[in-house]
Design a protein around this motif. Structure first.
Motif, short mmCIF file in Angstrom:
data_model
loop_
_atom_site.label_atom_id
_atom_site.label_comp_id
_atom_site.label_asym_id
_atom_site.label_seq_id
_atom_site.Cartn_x
_atom_site.Cartn_y
_atom_site.Cartn_z
N GLY A 106 59.54 60.40 -10.04
CA GLY A 106 58.53 59.84 -9.15
C GLY A 106 58.72 60.24 -7.70
O GLY A 106 59.07 61.37 -7.39
N LYS A 107 58.55 59.28 -6.81
CA LYS A 107 58.52 59.56 -5.37
C LYS A 107 59.82 60.16 -4.84
O LYS A 107 59.82 60.90 -3.87
CB LYS A 107 58.25 58.26 -4.60
N HIS A 108 60.94 59.81 -5.47
CA HIS A 108 62.21 60.29 -4.93
C HIS A 108 62.96 61.16 -5.94
O HIS A 108 64.20 61.22 -5.92
CB HIS A 108 63.07 59.11 -4.49
N ALA A 109 62.21 61.83 -6.80
CA ALA A 109 62.86 62.72 -7.78
C ALA A 109 63.70 63.76 -7.03
O ALA A 109 63.37 64.13 -5.90
CB ALA A 109 61.80 63.42 -8.60
N CYS A 110 64.77 64.19 -7.68
CA CYS A 110 65.70 65.14 -7.05
C CYS A 110 64.95 66.37 -6.54
O CYS A 110 64.18 66.99 -7.26
CB CYS A 110 66.75 65.56 -8.08
N ILE A 167 58.55 48.96 -2.94
CA ILE A 167 59.93 49.05 -3.44
C ILE A 167 60.66 50.06 -2.57
O ILE A 167 60.28 51.23 -2.50
CB ILE A 167 59.93 49.51 -4.91
N SER A 168 61.71 49.60 -1.92
CA SER A 168 62.32 50.43 -0.89
C SER A 168 63.58 51.15 -1.36
O SER A 168 64.47 50.55 -1.97
CB SER A 168 62.67 49.56 0.31
N ILE A 169 63.65 52.44 -1.03
CA ILE A 169 64.89 53.20 -1.23
C ILE A 169 65.71 53.11 0.07
O ILE A 169 66.93 53.04 0.05
CB ILE A 169 64.59 54.67 -1.61
N VAL A 226 65.51 56.79 9.77
CA VAL A 226 64.18 56.97 10.37
C VAL A 226 63.10 56.31 9.52
O VAL A 226 63.34 55.95 8.36
CB VAL A 226 63.84 58.47 10.56
N ASP A 227 61.91 56.16 10.09
CA ASP A 227 60.81 55.54 9.34
C ASP A 227 60.39 56.46 8.19
O ASP A 227 60.72 57.65 8.16
CB ASP A 227 59.64 55.24 10.27
N ASN A 228 59.62 55.88 7.29
CA ASN A 228 59.27 56.58 6.06
C ASN A 228 58.51 57.89 6.31
O ASN A 228 58.74 58.91 5.67
CB ASN A 228 58.45 55.63 5.19
N ASP A 229 57.59 57.88 7.30
CA ASP A 229 56.79 59.08 7.57
C ASP A 229 57.68 60.22 8.07
O ASP A 229 57.53 61.37 7.66
CB ASP A 229 55.71 58.80 8.62
N THR A 230 58.60 59.89 8.97
CA THR A 230 59.49 60.93 9.50
C THR A 230 60.38 61.46 8.36
O THR A 230 60.61 62.66 8.25
CB THR A 230 60.38 60.35 10.63
N ARG A 231 60.84 60.53 7.51
CA ARG A 231 61.69 60.97 6.39
C ARG A 231 60.90 61.91 5.46
O ARG A 231 61.43 62.91 4.99
CB ARG A 231 62.22 59.76 5.63
N ASN A 232 59.65 61.59 5.24
CA ASN A 232 58.83 62.47 4.39
C ASN A 232 58.69 63.85 5.01
O ASN A 232 58.73 64.87 4.31
CB ASN A 232 57.43 61.87 4.17
N GLY A 291 68.77 59.50 13.43
CA GLY A 291 67.56 60.35 13.55
C GLY A 291 67.17 61.10 12.29
O GLY A 291 66.22 61.89 12.31
N VAL A 292 67.93 60.90 11.20
CA VAL A 292 67.56 61.57 9.94
C VAL A 292 67.71 60.59 8.77
O VAL A 292 68.30 59.52 8.90
CB VAL A 292 68.44 62.82 9.65
N GLY A 293 67.19 61.00 7.63
CA GLY A 293 67.39 60.27 6.38
C GLY A 293 66.99 58.82 6.46
O GLY A 293 65.87 58.48 6.82
N TYR A 294 67.92 57.93 6.15
CA TYR A 294 67.59 56.52 6.05
C TYR A 294 67.70 55.79 7.39
O TYR A 294 67.65 54.57 7.45
CB TYR A 294 68.43 55.86 4.94
#
Ligand code: HEM
Length: 460
Positions: free
Chosen positions: A401-405, A80-82, A101-107, A96-99
């Protein structure tokens, strides 16, 4: 119980009632497919509420009820994608930031945020926040009338400037940076959700503002790096951050993008929450008196640092329940999955479907909250805890969950500092009618929120 499939959708059904819901959903299909158009007339909350009352807790828009939203909040990005739904922020935050970039870089980038917002760091923001608040409200007269919404915007921006962007901005460029950020966020309107690169005047202003912000922050970063001077702010955390995967430092463009992203996530939301909390307190005299008494008793110096020491939190939670800043939380299903509905059926969400967790509905469910329309902060208090009684995902005004504030602690802290100061130092009265909700995409109070203040004579 045998599981049959609906002839309209192929969904698995457990009961006749489920089939009825499914048929209703089919009848509503036309409405659902024209959601962007009716958004303009009814607003997002209006659309979601209408569909929810007609179709039940799970319906064609794939708006998920409490029971069904565990997967929504906890699934991985590949399920499920944000990122798929927030692409329109790319021209605002930058490449180069946020949405972008790929998920790993965003993490990894979120780890930088987490460093800047951890409890020990939050404590270092208390003194500068307090200083900003005292200086700002010292400029109010003995008595007067102000637009609370505007006041909250301004004082919160000053606090962010000091704690997040750094002294160079706060002391020398606050006006310019605030106005650039204003142009940047002004570049996000309904059309940008679908066409973020359309050459509209608002998008052109957005792009110009983004370029100038990068110029400003690159200059500051270079100057700090060459002089060795460090600040005690988010900017410094970002300058010092390193990617774990290859050990490289953040670039100037990334630092600008990350600063913008955090302000974007935190400023408008906090200012809206603060305005609703004060408006609610001023409307409900008994709660205003209780909050003021509490502040007089505590006379917090320094102001509240943790979350447990100040009941004001309950009032903000309750204000956010009634006025969630984010009316719906959106995702896209990258893989099909099945959820169980509150009606006891099963519902297959197809791959590619847009998903919504509608806070405007969930926060008002009578099965979860007693007398849900009432402003009753005690419902969050120990003993009642209506939000927790219905499960961990009943109250998600800060996501889950994964994207909680990531800024919940920071948001509470800055709003508590403001409220503590206002209630202790001023008598306040709401002079305009209690505001309606803006009701398009924004959940801000509509129009001006006029408040009359009279400075108190403080007894030391
Ligand atoms: C009362 C104020 C605030 C409210 C109601 C609020 C609400 C939310 C919500 C609902 C989400 C989840 C969005 C989603 O799942 O799609 C979220 C995410 C986020 N918030 Fe806040 N927020 C507030 C203040 C702040 C502040 C002050 C900051 C930073 C200083 C911040 C930083 C973030 C970040 C970085 C995320 C993204 C987390 C991720 O994607 O993993 N927020 N916020």
């Amino acid at each position: 119980m045998s599981i049959t499939r609906c002839s309209h959708h192929g969904r698995r059904l457990k009961s006749e009632n489920d089939h009825l819901i499914c048929k209703q959903a089919a009848a509503q299909k036309a409405t659902v497919t024209t959601v962007p158009a009716i958004l303009c007339t009814k607003g997002l909350p209006g659309v979601i509420r209408e569909q929810h009352s007609k179709l039940g807790s799970v319906f064609t828009l794939s708006a998920l009820g409490i029971k069904a939203c565990a997967h929504f909040f906890h699934a991985t990005e590949s399920e499920i994608s944000i990122g798929d739904v927030y692409k329109m922020t790319v021209p605002i935050f930058g490449k180069g930031v946020g949405y972008d970039v790929d998920n790993d870089t965003r993490n990894e980038q979120h780890r930088f945020f987490a460093d800047a917002l951890r409890p020990a760091k939050l404590r270092s923001y208390v003194a500068p926040m307090l200083r900003e608040v005292e200086e700002y409200f010292a400029k109010w007269g003995q008595c007067g009338t102000v637009d609370l919404k505007q006041e909250m915007d301004t004082v919160l921006m000053l606090m962010a400037s000091r704690c997040l962007l750094g002294e160079e901005v706060r002391d020398h460029m606050h006006g310019e940076v605030s106005s650039l950020l204003h142009d940047l966020t002004g570049g996000l309107h309904l059309a940008s959700m679908f066409f973020p690169y359309l050459p509209t005047p608002a998008h052109r202003r957005r792009d110009k503002a983004r370029a100038r912000l990068e110029e400003i922050f690159s200059g500051i970063v270079r100057s700090r790096r060459s002089s060795g001077r460090a600040g005690d702010d988010l900017l410094q955390v970002l300058i010092d951050s390193r990617y774990k995967k290859d050990g490289r430092a953040t670039t100037e463009a990334e630092i600008t993008g990350l600063l913008v992203a955090l302000l974007f996530a935190g400023h408008h939301t906090s200012s809206t929450a603060a305005a609703w909390t004060v408006a609610r307190l001023l409307r409900h005299g008994e709660w205003l008196r209780a909050a003021t008494e509490e502040q007089r008793r505590l006379r917090l110096r320094p102001p509240p640092q943790g979350q447990g020491d100040y009941d004001g939190v309950l009032r903000m939670d309750e204000a956010l329940r009634l006025h969630p800043v984010t009316p719906v939380i959106l995702r896209r299903a990258r893989r099909a999955f099945t959820v169980e509905t509150e009606e006891g059926g099963e519902y297959e969400v197809p791959e590619g479907r847009m998903l919504a967790t509608p806070l405007v509905v969930i926060n008002m469910l009578p099965g979860v909250y007693r007398d849900p329309e009432a402003f009753d902060p005690d419902r969050f208090a120990h003993g009642r805890a209506e939000d927790k009684a219905a499960g961990a995902l009943a109250y998600t005004s800060f996501g889950a969950g994964k994207h909680a504030c990531m800024g919940e602690g920071y948001a509470y802290l800055q709003i508590k500092v403001i409220l503590s100061h206002l209630l202790t130092n001023f008598e306040l009265h709401l002079v305009s009618p209690f505001p309606e909700t803006d009701n398009m995409i924004s959940m801000r109070p509509k129009g001006e929120v006029m408040v009359r203040y009279t400075r108190r004579r403080l007894l030391e």
